[in-house]
Scaffold this active site. Sequence first.
Site, PDB file in Angstrom:
ATOM      1  N   GLU A   1       4.362  -5.005   7.409  1.00 48.66           N
ATOM      2  CA  GLU A   1       3.540  -3.978   8.068  1.00 48.66           C
ATOM      3  C   GLU A   1       3.958  -3.701   9.508  1.00 48.66           C
ATOM      4  OE1 GLU A   1       2.386  -6.240   5.988  1.00 48.66           O
ATOM      5  OE2 GLU A   1       0.850  -5.370   4.701  1.00 48.66           O
TER       6      GLU A   1
ATOM      7  N   ALA B   1       0.863  -1.175   0.000  1.00 51.34           N
ATOM      8  CA  ALA B   1       0.000   0.000   0.000  1.00 51.34           C
ATOM      9  C   ALA B   1       0.900   1.226   0.000  1.00 51.34           C
ATOM     10  CB  ALA B   1      -0.891  -0.018   1.231  1.00 51.34           C
TER      11      ALA B   1
ATOM     12  N   GLU C   1      -0.583  -9.339  -0.561  1.00 56.19           N
ATOM     13  CA  GLU C   1      -2.015  -9.601  -0.339  1.00 56.19           C
ATOM     14  C   GLU C   1      -2.773  -9.660  -1.672  1.00 56.19           C
ATOM     15  OE1 GLU C   1      -2.125  -6.322   2.563  1.00 56.19           O
ATOM     16  OE2 GLU C   1      -3.173  -7.716   3.889  1.00 56.19           O
TER      17      GLU C   1
ATOM     18  N   GLY D   1       0.572  -4.993   0.846  1.00 55.16           N
ATOM     19  CA  GLY D   1      -0.605  -5.083  -0.029  1.00 55.16           C
ATOM     20  C   GLY D   1      -0.308  -5.796  -1.345  1.00 55.16           C
TER      21      GLY D   1
END
Length: 260
Positions: free
Chosen positions: A137, A69, A117, A114
């Site tokens: 993270e 992200a 993911e 992300g």
Amino acid sequence: MAENYEHLLVETESDGIAVVTVNRPDKMNALNSDLLDELDQVFAGLESDTEVKAVIVTGAGDKAFVAGADIKELGQLDQKSGRDTSRKGQQIFDRIESFQKPVVAVVNGYALGGGAELAMACHIRIATDNAVFGLPEVSLGLIPGYGGTQRLPQLVGRGKALEMILSGGMIKAGEALQYGLVNKIAESGDPLNEARQMLAQMLKHGPIALSMAIQAINSAGSDNGYDVEADCFGQLCNTDDFKEGTSAFLEKRKPDFQGR
Ligand code: COA
């Protein structure tokens, strides 16, 4: 046919395979909010496009699939907007996981946060030998929020998922293969073509059977997984494709599935 978005390249090839390329190479293809919206919009469109039989997701450039992200945006979040952001990412990646046609991620470099993911939401993962996976993270004071804490244990088991997420460390393609995080490592210099070949084998089969197989497998581990499997099995028995598949076998010929 090629379509242009600000952060995505989308091209549907003549064989019905749509290639979606995350295209922010100067930012390691990091997922900002606009990019996530585009991804959602693109997958919604591909789902209803009858010309599209399958999707490949990859990253622009040769360094990153997606390096997570967008950390600049993450830095602005508070409790409420953070929860909403996590929910939004989860919903978009759920759309990919529940997509009714096969989705293959070609992971061509860093797949972090992300990005890992996103790859995990795809049905199949092919890694290039320079691929690197990680859920870093915790190093930002966060946890994975786009489904990573749920999908990683399903793929690699609880112990390895805890190790990866709590350490925030990175693993290379070989280890990812060993843990079951990826299906294969590309053997040639053309991983997209390897994805196309894998998809060609799947697309020989009837699209309704493929879609119901995805639906039933996605229900594995839920309370009603066996019900979903039986319902899908029953519905398939009512299709022309089922009659064609069984007749073709008995008549010793190749089936000609019409998707009905
Ligand atoms: N969000 C926002 N920008 C990112 C990004 C991310 N997740 N990952 C990389 N970038 C940006 C960098 O800030 C840099 O931008 P700049 O040129 O404007 O300074 C650019 O992409 C290139 O990255 P850089 O760090 O210089 O490349 P590198 O080859 O030295 O390192 C990584 C590559 C992927 C190891 C490193 O960028 C990194 O650790 N990224 C963050 C990974 C992460 O924590 N992701 C999880 C987020 S939840």
